[in-house]
Every structure is written in structure tokens, then in C-alpha cells.
Scaffold this motif. Structure first.
Motif, PDB file in Angstrom:
ATOM      1  N   UNK A  35       0.832  -1.214   0.000  1.00  0.00           N
ATOM      2  CA  UNK A  35       0.000   0.000   0.000  1.00  0.00           C
ATOM      3  C   UNK A  35       0.860   1.255   0.000  1.00  0.00           C
ATOM      4  N   UNK A  36       2.054   1.153  -0.516  1.00  0.00           N
ATOM      5  CA  UNK A  36       2.971   2.284  -0.480  1.00  0.00           C
ATOM      6  C   UNK A  36       3.680   2.376  -1.818  1.00  0.00           C
ATOM      7  N   UNK A  37       3.484   3.477  -2.563  1.00  0.00           N
ATOM      8  CA  UNK A  37       4.154   3.613  -3.865  1.00  0.00           C
ATOM      9  C   UNK A  37       5.658   3.460  -3.716  1.00  0.00           C
ATOM     10  N   UNK A 145     -11.202  -1.733   5.017  1.00  0.00           N
ATOM     11  CA  UNK A 145     -10.969  -0.673   4.045  1.00  0.00           C
ATOM     12  C   UNK A 145      -9.543  -0.135   4.131  1.00  0.00           C
ATOM     13  N   UNK A 146      -9.047   0.062   5.332  1.00  0.00           N
ATOM     14  CA  UNK A 146      -7.706   0.628   5.479  1.00  0.00           C
ATOM     15  C   UNK A 146      -6.617  -0.395   5.166  1.00  0.00           C
ATOM     16  N   UNK A 147      -6.821  -1.639   5.557  1.00  0.00           N
ATOM     17  CA  UNK A 147      -5.815  -2.662   5.286  1.00  0.00           C
ATOM     18  C   UNK A 147      -5.641  -2.902   3.786  1.00  0.00           C
ATOM     19  N   UNK A 148      -6.720  -2.762   3.020  1.00  0.00           N
ATOM     20  CA  UNK A 148      -6.644  -3.025   1.588  1.00  0.00           C
ATOM     21  C   UNK A 148      -6.028  -1.878   0.806  1.00  0.00           C
ATOM     22  N   UNK A 149      -6.039  -0.666   1.363  1.00  0.00           N
ATOM     23  CA  UNK A 149      -5.610   0.454   0.529  1.00  0.00           C
ATOM     24  C   UNK A 149      -4.794   1.524   1.233  1.00  0.00           C
ATOM     25  N   UNK A 150      -4.810   1.584   2.550  1.00  0.00           N
ATOM     26  CA  UNK A 150      -4.199   2.734   3.234  1.00  0.00           C
ATOM     27  C   UNK A 150      -3.083   2.340   4.183  1.00  0.00           C
ATOM     28  N   UNK A 151      -3.359   1.401   5.084  1.00  0.00           N
ATOM     29  CA  UNK A 151      -2.381   1.064   6.120  1.00  0.00           C
ATOM     30  C   UNK A 151      -1.062   0.573   5.531  1.00  0.00           C
ATOM     31  N   UNK A 250      -8.310  20.150  -2.838  1.00  0.00           N
ATOM     32  CA  UNK A 250      -9.437  19.212  -2.862  1.00  0.00           C
ATOM     33  C   UNK A 250     -10.289  19.352  -1.611  1.00  0.00           C
ATOM     34  N   UNK A 251     -11.574  19.121  -1.756  1.00  0.00           N
ATOM     35  CA  UNK A 251     -12.500  19.204  -0.632  1.00  0.00           C
ATOM     36  C   UNK A 251     -12.060  18.285   0.500  1.00  0.00           C
ATOM     37  N   UNK A 252     -12.008  18.853   1.702  1.00  0.00           N
ATOM     38  CA  UNK A 252     -11.652  18.061   2.872  1.00  0.00           C
ATOM     39  C   UNK A 252     -10.184  18.086   3.239  1.00  0.00           C
ATOM     40  N   UNK A 253      -9.365  18.813   2.487  1.00  0.00           N
ATOM     41  CA  UNK A 253      -7.917  18.830   2.753  1.00  0.00           C
ATOM     42  C   UNK A 253      -7.510  19.945   3.706  1.00  0.00           C
ATOM     43  N   UNK A 254      -8.464  20.726   4.191  1.00  0.00           N
ATOM     44  CA  UNK A 254      -8.139  21.743   5.192  1.00  0.00           C
ATOM     45  C   UNK A 254      -7.825  23.110   4.629  1.00  0.00           C
ATOM     46  N   UNK A 389      -4.455  18.423  -5.253  1.00  0.00           N
ATOM     47  CA  UNK A 389      -5.511  17.724  -5.975  1.00  0.00           C
ATOM     48  C   UNK A 389      -5.903  16.452  -5.233  1.00  0.00           C
ATOM     49  N   UNK A 390      -7.022  15.877  -5.649  1.00  0.00           N
ATOM     50  CA  UNK A 390      -7.583  14.718  -4.959  1.00  0.00           C
ATOM     51  C   UNK A 390      -6.592  13.571  -4.859  1.00  0.00           C
ATOM     52  N   UNK A 391      -5.910  13.255  -5.955  1.00  0.00           N
ATOM     53  CA  UNK A 391      -4.973  12.130  -5.958  1.00  0.00           C
ATOM     54  C   UNK A 391      -3.841  12.367  -4.960  1.00  0.00           C
ATOM     55  N   UNK A 392      -3.313  13.596  -4.945  1.00  0.00           N
ATOM     56  CA  UNK A 392      -2.243  13.923  -4.002  1.00  0.00           C
ATOM     57  C   UNK A 392      -2.737  13.800  -2.563  1.00  0.00           C
ATOM     58  N   UNK A 393      -3.937  14.308  -2.316  1.00  0.00           N
ATOM     59  CA  UNK A 393      -4.478  14.287  -0.960  1.00  0.00           C
ATOM     60  C   UNK A 393      -4.679  12.865  -0.462  1.00  0.00           C
ATOM     61  N   UNK A 394      -5.149  11.975  -1.339  1.00  0.00           N
ATOM     62  CA  UNK A 394      -5.344  10.584  -0.947  1.00  0.00           C
ATOM     63  C   UNK A 394      -4.008   9.907  -0.669  1.00  0.00           C
ATOM     64  N   UNK A 395      -3.016  10.178  -1.512  1.00  0.00           N
ATOM     65  CA  UNK A 395      -1.695   9.575  -1.320  1.00  0.00           C
ATOM     66  C   UNK A 395      -1.037  10.056  -0.035  1.00  0.00           C
ATOM     67  N   UNK A 396      -1.363  11.292   0.366  1.00  0.00           N
ATOM     68  CA  UNK A 396      -0.793  11.851   1.589  1.00  0.00           C
ATOM     69  C   UNK A 396      -1.636  11.539   2.818  1.00  0.00           C
ATOM     70  N   UNK A 397      -2.670  10.710   2.646  1.00  0.00           N
ATOM     71  CA  UNK A 397      -3.572  10.319   3.739  1.00  0.00           C
ATOM     72  C   UNK A 397      -4.270  11.512   4.386  1.00  0.00           C
ATOM     73  N   UNK A 398      -4.564  12.537   3.574  1.00  0.00           N
ATOM     74  CA  UNK A 398      -5.293  13.694   4.079  1.00  0.00           C
ATOM     75  C   UNK A 398      -6.803  13.482   4.006  1.00  0.00           C
ATOM     76  N   UNK A 399      -7.226  12.501   3.235  1.00  0.00           N
ATOM     77  CA  UNK A 399      -8.651  12.233   3.057  1.00  0.00           C
ATOM     78  C   UNK A 399      -8.962  10.775   3.352  1.00  0.00           C
ATOM     79  N   UNK A 400     -10.184  10.542   3.759  1.00  0.00           N
ATOM     80  CA  UNK A 400     -10.628   9.156   3.946  1.00  0.00           C
ATOM     81  C   UNK A 400     -10.722   8.485   2.583  1.00  0.00           C
ATOM     82  N   UNK A 401     -10.224   7.263   2.449  1.00  0.00           N
ATOM     83  CA  UNK A 401     -10.306   6.587   1.144  1.00  0.00           C
ATOM     84  C   UNK A 401     -11.748   6.276   0.785  1.00  0.00           C
ATOM     85  N   UNK A 402     -12.035   6.242  -0.482  1.00  0.00           N
ATOM     86  CA  UNK A 402     -13.384   5.917  -0.927  1.00  0.00           C
ATOM     87  C   UNK A 402     -13.298   4.948  -2.096  1.00  0.00           C
TER      88      UNK A 402
END
Length: 465
Positions: A35-37, A145-151, A250-254, A389-402
Motif C-alpha cells: 500500500x505504499x508507492x 478498508x484501510x488494510x486493503x488500501x491505506x495502512x 481538494x475538498x476536505x484537505x483543510x 488535488x484529490x490524488x495527491x491528498x489521498x496519497x498523503x492520507x489527508x482524506x478518507x479513502x473511498x
């Protein structure tokens, strides 16, 4: 990858374990799934194998509805191909969700489910049968959800021929564990659900602590990594003499917290924050108070509120009125922020922005691209301070994965139904039935469902509801 030869497998093993300079196919080498590029995510690895396997076996300690949802389409596709599978999980720590177990039983007739009860079961592995070989993904990842894509998970993906000793031993181990599991029955499931409800407060307490502990342990809000970069970019622009800048986030990034941090650094005497809804104005003011403290007087303008405070959070509908706007000299505010600045093509926004000449103007939006041709970038002299952008925010764990599912277009009378279609088509029986079918197909939890449907017009929303 349906067929694997012994020659290719040996070459890949030599490269991986003997000499990394030896040439071999990437497809057959053992690989880390982290789960880590640049390494592959667990979810994408599982979906990839489910697309080509002829049979699969999963062993995990925990399964949640969120994790199951991410595999939902892959399971449905496997079912359409006639591929069967087995899933072994447990009631260890009462973590596996009862709704997830019920969803497997009801949604996937091609999958047999068993549960290991009353044991510290922690085995996690995914086995896929192909034409002449098996693929294994073994490590730390459960079906959450987190084990499959985030953790950060440590898993190894590798291949072995059916004739190999390792394949046989893995099958024997799974079969032994499988024999210890019990099939899901309604009586046990209700008993387990009751246990989960009774112990929910204990699990929440162990994970998050008591309310008093949470309040005591709340840390000072500090900028995240992307916010720090954006703040530095804004400071650099002001050093260059720039008086306008656009922040794309992106929405939700603060965005609001980021803006508050920048205002804290600039320390303007008078500050204006422009929004289009009262709720947003109140929430934004609360965010600023968390960063700046209560020592700075702040006030609302709009929805019946008036203020003489130096920091004003104003609704555009009120601020743009002649009798209100005329009360403020053009240089009254040192720093102005326009939230959701993609609305600034409207006459009310242009009127306000043309009136003021602040030292610095910041526009914030997640969607600067407009369909009406208005150029947001030109309004800010094409100066973009920073983009999250959304992709960057997800990669940086700033947003909940969907997770999202693409639904095939619906055709009525030979024409594809689109937002611009006639009203009669948008609310036709065929479309209403299709929406219902899609909701049933992708809703794993059937009770107490909640949803949001975006419609192209008000009358369509009324009719569909």
C-alpha cells in the motif's frame, strides 16, 4: 497470467533471491504488496488475481463491511465467470462485523464462508488457483478498508507450480484451518451480533479512550506537510510583490485551516472572509478561532447579523447589497479571502471584488475549471500559490479513502439517458427501475441505508423521491 512455466519461474526466483542483475519477467518475481508507492496496493493485487483465477481461498482474522465493499465488484465479476471461492475468518476480539458476514452469505452464492470461533485466529493469506500454478499473497492484511488500501501492510505475492511442495503444504494448512471453522447460521449470527453490541463501548474505549481522555489528549492543531508547503508558497509570492493568489485544494484537505495559518502569519489589522452560505461562514469562523484564539474579535455579516469586528465572515448575498458594501471604504480590509471562488463569475462576487483593493486577495477552490467559460485564473492574474488535488491528498492520507463503481449507461428507445435528456425520460419507469437495481446491487447493508442522489434539476429530484 493463466500459465506459468518452470523455466520462467526459475528465472524470476534467481533474480529475486540469487542475483538481481539477471533478466527475468517482472510478472513472475516475488513482490512486496505494501500500500505504499511504488509497490502495489493490496486491493489492486487481489482484484488483479480475481480477474484471472479459476478458484480462490481467503484466510483473514477480520472482515468489515468497508473492506468487503472494495472487493464487491471483483466478487461479482468472478461469479459471472463461474469462479467459486472460500473465505475463512474469525470472531477474534469480536472485530469482524456481523453485517459483513451476512453480506457474504446473501450477496455471493459462489463463495462458501466459515468462521473460526473462540480462538486467537490471526492467519492472513490469499490463495488463487490458475491453470498450472497458484498465486499466494501472504502477510498482514485483513479485509478492511484501510488494510486493503491505506495502512502500511507487509505482504508478499509469489507464485508456485501445482506440482511444487510449497503449493501442497499451503493447501494442507488452509484445509486444516478450514476444518476448524463453522458455517454461518442465523442463530449464531444473531448471538454474535448481540455480543458485538454489548462490547462495542469497550472496543471504542480501548481504541479512543474516554471522552475526558480525548479532551485532555487533544493536541494543538498544526499544519500538515502539504499545508506547510502551501504556506511557504504564499509567503514567497508576497515577497515577490504579488497581491493575488489562487489556492486549489481538494475538498476536505483543510483549506480553511490553511488560510487561518496564513492569516496568523500575516497578522492583518482587518480581515474579510467571503462565503455563500451562513453555515459555511459560522464553521469557518470557528476554525479561525481554533487557530487564532479568542483574543481577536470576529463577527458574522449576513442572515440578520451585523458586526463591527475587525475580522468579518460575510455572506456574499448581504455584502453585495449597495447599502452594506458602501459602508466599507475600498481599502478597509488588509486581507480578503474568497471561499469557493469558482462562484466568483457571478455578478454579486464581481461587484464586491471590484469594490475592494486589499493588500492581499486569496481565492480558494477545489474546482477552478468552470463550464460557463469564466476564467478564474485570470481573476487572480494566473497566479496559483499551490495545488492539492484529490490524488495527491489521498496519497498523503489527508482524506478518507473511498471506492466507486461505474454503472453502464441506460438506453431508452435507442437513446442514451443523460442529464440533458427530456424530463419524461429522466423519470421514466425504465430509469427508476435501473436506479433501484443499482442500489440493490451495490448496497451490502440492506437495513438503515443512507444515500445521496444528485439530480440535474429540482423537478427530477421531486419526482424520483
Amino acid at each position: 497470467m493463466n500459465s506459468l512455466s518452470a523455466e520462467f519461474l526459475l528465472k524470476s526466483l534467481n533474480t529475486s533471491f540469487i542475483d538481481d542483475t539477471l533478466a527475468s519477467s517482472d510478472a513472475y518475481r516475488p513482490a512486496l504488496v505494501l500500500n505504499k508507492p511504488p509497490h502495489q496496493k493490496v486491493l489492486s493485487a487481489l482484484v488483479e488475481e480475481l480477474r484471472t483465477c479459476t478458484f480462490f481461498r481467503f484466510s483473514v482474522a477480520f472482515i468489515t463491511l468497508g473492506g468487503l465493499m472494495q472487493l464487491h465488484q471483483a466478487f461479482l465479476d468472478a461469479q459471472e465467470r463461474g469462479v467459486k471461492g472460500e473465505i475463512l475468518t474469525s470472531d477474534y476480539l469480536n472485530f469482524t462485523e456481523a453485517d459483513a458476514l451476512l453480506a457474504i452469505k446473501e450477496q455471493y452464492p459462489h463463495i462458501i464462508l466459515r468462521i473460526v470461533v473462540g480462538e486467537a485466529f490471526h492467519a492472513k493469506g490469499y490463495f488463487f488457483t490458475h491453470q498450472n500454478h497458484s498465486t499466494f499473497i501472504v502477510g498482514s492484511a485483513n479485509i478492511t478498508a484501510k488494510a486493503l488500501a491505506v495502512n502500511r501492510e507487509w505482504n508478499v505475492r509469489f507464485h508456485a507450480l501445482h506440482s511444487g511442495e510449497f503449493t501442497r503444504k499451503m493447501e494442507e494448512e488452509f484445509s486444516d484451518a478450514w476444518s476448524q471453522g463453522r458455517e454461518l447460521d442465523p442463530l449464531w449470527l444473531e448471538h454474535y451480533r448481540a455480543i458485538q453490541r454489548a462490547t462495542a463501548w469497550q472496543r471504542n474505549l480501548s481504541l479512543f479512550g474516554s471522552a475526558e481522555e480525548q479532551e485532555e489528549s487533544q493536541e494543538e492543531i498544526i499544519p500538515n506537510s502539504m499545508q506547510r508547503e502551501a504556506l511557504q508558497a504564499l509567503a514567497d509570492l508576497r515577497m515577490q510583490g504579488k497581491r493575488k493568489a489562487l489556492l486549489i485544494s481538494a475538498t476536505g484537505t483543510g483549506k480553511t485551516y490553511l488560510c487561518a495559518f496564513d492569516v496568523q502569519a500575516v497578522r492583518p489589522n482587518r480581515f474579510l472572509f467571503i462565503v455563500h452560505r451562513e453555515q459555511v461562514a459560522r464553521r469557518s469562523m470557528e476554525s479561525f478561532q481554533k487557530i487564532l484564539g479568542t483574543g481577536i474579535e470576529m463577527g458574522m455579516l449576513g442572515a440578520g447579523n451585523k458586526t463591527d469586528a475587525p475580522f468579518v465572515f460575510a455572506m456574499i448575498q448581504t455584502l453585495s447589497k449597495n447599502e452594506v458594501l458602501s459602508q466599507y471604504p475600498s481599502d478597509y480590509f488588509d486581507y480578503i479571502v474568497v471561499d469557493e471562488v469558482h462562484h466568483s463569475g457571478a455578478n454579486s462576487y464581481r461587484k464586491v471584488l471590484d469594490h475592494f483593493t486589499s493588500n492581499f486577495l486569496l481565492g480558494m477552490t477545489a474546482t477552478p475549471e468552470r463550464s460557463d467559460g469564466f476564467d478564474i485564473y485570470e481573476l487572480f492574474d494566473h497566479t496559483v500559490a499551490y495545488e492539492i488535488r484529490l490524488k495527491q491528498a489521498l496519497e498523503a492520507n489527508l482524506l478518507a479513502p473511498f471506492h466507486y463503481f461505474g454503472v453502464k449507461d441506460l438506453t431508452i428507445d435507442g437513446k442514451t439517458v443523460e442529464d440533458t435528456s427530456a424530463f419524461s425520460t429522466l423519470v421514466a419507469d425504465e430509469r427508476v427501475l435501473r436506479i433501484g437495481e443499482v442500489l440493490e446491487r451495490y448496497s451490502l447493508k440492506k437495513e438503515n441505508r443512507r444515500g445521496l442522489i444528485f439530480c440535474s434539476r429540482v423537478d427530477e429530484a421531486n419526482e424520483l423521491s
